[in-house]
Design a protein around this motif. Structure first.
Motif, PDB file in Angstrom:
ATOM      1  N   GLU A  20       0.827  -1.212   0.000  1.00  0.00           N
ATOM      2  CA  GLU A  20       0.000   0.000   0.000  1.00  0.00           C
ATOM      3  C   GLU A  20       0.863   1.265   0.000  1.00  0.00           C
ATOM      4  N   ARG A  24       1.218   3.988  -2.984  1.00  0.00           N
ATOM      5  CA  ARG A  24       0.954   5.411  -2.768  1.00  0.00           C
ATOM      6  C   ARG A  24       2.134   6.259  -3.261  1.00  0.00           C
ATOM      7  N   LYS A  29       0.758   9.803  -3.893  1.00  0.00           N
ATOM      8  CA  LYS A  29      -0.281  10.071  -2.894  1.00  0.00           C
ATOM      9  C   LYS A  29       0.183   9.784  -1.463  1.00  0.00           C
ATOM     10  N   LEU A  30       1.469   9.935  -1.189  1.00  0.00           N
ATOM     11  CA  LEU A  30       1.946   9.762   0.188  1.00  0.00           C
ATOM     12  C   LEU A  30       1.523  10.958   1.035  1.00  0.00           C
TER      13      LEU A  30
END
Length: 149
Positions: A20, A24, A29-30
């Motif tokens: 996951e 990310r 999308k961290l």
């Protein structure tokens, strides 16, 4: 990434949480200080790293913060493998530099510890401790039955 790279990524034998986090990073999308600050500056007043004061983007959060650089180096050393640092490590994580699958699996497992230790220390307002992160890595690998030899 191309279809083959995505297939390779999804087949990596790493913990689900590591998949996951890595995903990310791949899709940008961290939860970095810079991203959180951009979304909600009232709650996250600074885009700077809590550990070193540099701008915290994806690459900085995972591999370039001085504290994380120390941990990655120590983790590779403790696993008795070639040390991969900074730019090269990021290029491997982004599938722009090819390495064998066993190295990618090791990187995924270390990535999970970076993430867990980062957020534990951030949320508890504690300093980054490479020795604590290394103990967490050793414990994690021991639970998996990992053998260096």
């Amino acid at each position: 990434m191309n279809k083959y790279q995505w297939k390779t990524f999804w087949k990596l034998n790493i913990p689900h949480k590591a998949t996951e986090i890595w995903w990310r990073a791949l899709v940008g999308k961290l939860s970095t200080k810079a991203r959180l600050h951009h979304i909600n500056p009232a709650r996250y007043p600074s885009p700077l790293c809590s550990y070193c004061g540099d701008y915290e983007d994806d690459r900085h959060l995972i591999v370039l913060c001085k504290r994380k650089v120390q941990f990655w180096r120590a983790a590779f050393y403790s696993l008795q493998t070639q040390v991969i640092q900074g730019h090269d490590l990021w290029e491997i994580l982004m599938f722009r530099k090819k390495v064998n699958t066993s190295i990618m699996v090791m990187i995924g497992k270390i990535l999970l510890i970076v993430w867990q230790h980062h957020w534990q220390t951030s949320l508890e307002d504690l300093p980054w401790r490479t020795d604590h992160a290394l103990k967490r890595l050793a414990s994690s690998l021991q639970m998996e039955g990992y053998n260096k030899n």
